[in-house]
Design a protein around this motif. Structure first.
Motif, PDB file in Angstrom:
ATOM      1  N   ASP A  62     -62.289  41.716 -10.487  1.00  0.00           N
ATOM      2  CA  ASP A  62     -61.335  41.589  -9.385  1.00  0.00           C
ATOM      3  C   ASP A  62     -59.978  41.068  -9.838  1.00  0.00           C
ATOM      4  OD1 ASP A  62     -63.152  42.517  -7.562  1.00  0.00           O
ATOM      5  OD2 ASP A  62     -63.876  40.528  -7.013  1.00  0.00           O
ATOM      6  N   GLY A  63     -59.903  40.449 -11.006  1.00  0.00           N
ATOM      7  CA  GLY A  63     -58.645  39.889 -11.459  1.00  0.00           C
ATOM      8  C   GLY A  63     -58.318  38.594 -10.725  1.00  0.00           C
ATOM      9  N   PRO A  64     -57.189  37.975 -11.062  1.00  0.00           N
ATOM     10  CA  PRO A  64     -56.782  36.730 -10.411  1.00  0.00           C
ATOM     11  C   PRO A  64     -56.224  37.010  -9.013  1.00  0.00           C
ATOM     12  CG  PRO A  64     -55.136  37.384 -12.027  1.00  0.00           C
ATOM     13  CD  PRO A  64     -56.258  38.385 -12.129  1.00  0.00           C
ATOM     14  N   VAL A  65     -57.114  37.064  -8.034  1.00  0.00           N
ATOM     15  CA  VAL A  65     -56.750  37.521  -6.683  1.00  0.00           C
ATOM     16  C   VAL A  65     -55.651  36.660  -6.072  1.00  0.00           C
ATOM     17  CG1 VAL A  65     -57.604  37.825  -4.330  1.00  0.00           C
ATOM     18  CG2 VAL A  65     -58.994  38.567  -6.276  1.00  0.00           C
ATOM     19  N   ASP A  66     -55.799  35.342  -6.081  1.00  0.00           N
ATOM     20  CA  ASP A  66     -54.812  34.470  -5.437  1.00  0.00           C
ATOM     21  C   ASP A  66     -53.438  34.629  -6.067  1.00  0.00           C
ATOM     22  OD1 ASP A  66     -56.761  33.554  -3.749  1.00  0.00           O
ATOM     23  OD2 ASP A  66     -57.136  31.689  -4.864  1.00  0.00           O
ATOM     24  N   ALA A  67     -53.379  34.686  -7.399  1.00  0.00           N
ATOM     25  CA  ALA A  67     -52.093  34.846  -8.084  1.00  0.00           C
ATOM     26  C   ALA A  67     -51.473  36.201  -7.761  1.00  0.00           C
ATOM     27  CB  ALA A  67     -52.275  34.695  -9.590  1.00  0.00           C
ATOM     28  N   ALA A  68     -52.310  37.231  -7.664  1.00  0.00           N
ATOM     29  CA  ALA A  68     -51.800  38.563  -7.352  1.00  0.00           C
ATOM     30  C   ALA A  68     -51.209  38.616  -5.950  1.00  0.00           C
ATOM     31  CB  ALA A  68     -52.914  39.601  -7.501  1.00  0.00           C
ATOM     32  N   LEU A  69     -51.914  38.047  -4.976  1.00  0.00           N
ATOM     33  CA  LEU A  69     -51.414  38.067  -3.601  1.00  0.00           C
ATOM     34  C   LEU A  69     -50.140  37.243  -3.467  1.00  0.00           C
ATOM     35  CD1 LEU A  69     -54.737  37.758  -1.558  1.00  0.00           C
ATOM     36  CD2 LEU A  69     -53.282  39.774  -1.832  1.00  0.00           C
ATOM     37  N   ALA A 142     -43.508  31.136  -8.989  1.00  0.00           N
ATOM     38  CA  ALA A 142     -43.801  30.056  -9.944  1.00  0.00           C
ATOM     39  C   ALA A 142     -45.139  29.404  -9.631  1.00  0.00           C
ATOM     40  CB  ALA A 142     -42.685  29.014  -9.914  1.00  0.00           C
ATOM     41  N   ALA A 143     -45.430  29.214  -8.349  1.00  0.00           N
ATOM     42  CA  ALA A 143     -46.717  28.624  -7.978  1.00  0.00           C
ATOM     43  C   ALA A 143     -47.877  29.533  -8.388  1.00  0.00           C
ATOM     44  CB  ALA A 143     -46.755  28.373  -6.471  1.00  0.00           C
ATOM     45  N   ALA A 144     -47.670  30.845  -8.259  1.00  0.00           N
ATOM     46  CA  ALA A 144     -48.706  31.797  -8.663  1.00  0.00           C
ATOM     47  C   ALA A 144     -48.943  31.753 -10.160  1.00  0.00           C
ATOM     48  CB  ALA A 144     -48.299  33.203  -8.232  1.00  0.00           C
ATOM     49  N   GLN A 145     -47.878  31.607 -10.926  1.00  0.00           N
ATOM     50  CA  GLN A 145     -47.985  31.617 -12.380  1.00  0.00           C
ATOM     51  C   GLN A 145     -48.618  30.341 -12.916  1.00  0.00           C
ATOM     52  OE1 GLN A 145     -43.841  32.194 -13.225  1.00  0.00           O
ATOM     53  NE2 GLN A 145     -43.831  34.184 -12.190  1.00  0.00           N
TER      54      GLN A 145
END
Length: 380
Positions: A62-69, A142-145
């Protein structure tokens, strides 16, 4: 996906508007709340979908879902920045079927301060709304990264940084070409790539591939596919700007002509008219392009020239060829994740084409290519 991205935006924007209200009530009402409302009304969330399905196409899980969204939501805010400032620079009256943000602010204050003062305040509000949207986009990205592995986070920051620079460069190139009356088809293609293709398709696909941990060759192939689809998207948008239905496009027809925009469509018409010694067509273009008071009759003359010179047909053909070339690049990249088919359909949709396999026999034929359609070099 649009709903999931919208959910992230809703929570984030509520928090940011509350913070803005604590800073200043007028600022929150006139700027922050309008940025939030404009972003929420963004529609299909196409950029975020490119990011998501590129990640799914490259990944096995699924990959990093939260970071992607979160990154997809940040792209929507970046789009808000681009559009509201573009409307100020172009003097556009409407956007997405509604009054442009800067004019909405002006209308609120006109009864109290007069038309001139309200117009000045509206223009300032439009510029600052774009700045605020960009700041919010950067904070969210930045928060996602921050929650990603160091290597992935570093790559994502580099792509995000390049994306922002290209967006600004494209906007400047567009205005520069407008003021200098650029008529070069090659230059027009470069503007189309910078102003729209990069941040609308290529870089969102790039971000998704990075989130999936894709290798350099796969990333390069996906970027090429996205670039072709993105340029096709902009060229189709240029056609819609002259020949489209305002009820569908959400903006008045002929705005690019009245503003004298250096579109590829117009550049091809100029080049063809000059090459054939067609003074009638050249005179119509010189007289009408850049005339803010152009009436419907004169706009019809421009449309006739675009058809008579073959510019409209050439651009339509190029859109189809770019889409086909993008599909070839995607095939060579060989993404094997579960989102590969969905990504391919999105790339076709960007060029206004139906999903692969949905056409009847012969109904999706791209047609023959006219060698006089002025390749821009390097786009494909």
């Amino acid at each position: 996906m649009p709903g999931a991205i919208g959910g992230v935006l809703d929570g984030y924007l509520r928090h940011r508007v509350a913070r803005a209200s604590a800073a200043d009530g007028a600022f929150a009402a006139d700027v922050a709340l309008r940025v939030a409302d404009f972003t929420r009304s963004g529609g299909k969330r196409t950029r975020g979908q490119f990011l998501w399905w590129a990640m799914r196409a490259c990944g096995r899980g699924d990959g990093p879902v939260d970071a992607a969204l979160a990154t997809a939501a940040a792209l929507e805010l970046l789009q808000t920045c681009a559009l509201v400032q573009d409307d100020v620079m172009d003097g556009s009256a409407t956007r997405r079927g509604r009054r442009a943000l800067h004019l909405d602010v002006a209308a609120r204050y006109a009864p109290a301060v007069g038309e001139r003062g309200a117009a000045d305040l509206g223009a300032v509000a439009g510029v600052l709304a774009g700045d605020l949207a960009l700041a919010w986009a950067d904070d969210l990205a930045a928060a996602a990264q921050a929650g990603l592995p160091a290597r992935v986070g570093t790559r994502l920051r580099e792509v995000w940084s390049d994306l922002r620079t290209e967006l600004v460069a494209g906007q400047y190139a567009d205005v520069h070409g407008q003021v200098t009356r650029s008529r070069s088809p090659g230059r027009a293609l470069r503007i189309a790539r910078l102003k729209s293709a990069m941040y609308s398709v290529e870089r969102p696909v790039h971000l998704g591939a990075v989130l999936a941990g894709a290798g350099p060759e796969e990333v390069a192939g996906l970027r090429r596919a996205g670039r072709c689809a993105g340029v096709a998207f902009q060229l189709r948008d240029d056609l819609d700007g002259v020949f489209g239905d305002p009820a569908r496009t959400g903006k008045p027809c002929g705005e690019d002509v009245r503003a004298g925009k250096p579109t590829y469509l117009v550049a091809v018409a100029h080049a063809r008219a000059a090459g054939r010694g067609d003074r009638v067509s050249s005179d119509v273009l010189e007289r009408c392009l850049g005339d803010p008071d152009l009436d419907d009759g004169a706009l019809a003359e421009v449309r006739e020239v675009l058809v008579r010179t073959g510019a409209r047909a050439a651009v339509q053909s190029r859109v189809e060829r770019l889409s086909a070339r993008g599909a070839e690049h995607l095939e060579r990249a060989r993404p094997t994740g579960p989102g590969a088919g969905r990504l391919a359909d999105l790339l076709r949709a960007a060029a206004g084409l139906p999903p692969a396999g949905s056409c009847g026999a012969g109904s999706c034929d791209a047609g023959s290519y006219d060698a006089g359609s002025y390749d821009g070099g390097g786009t494909e």
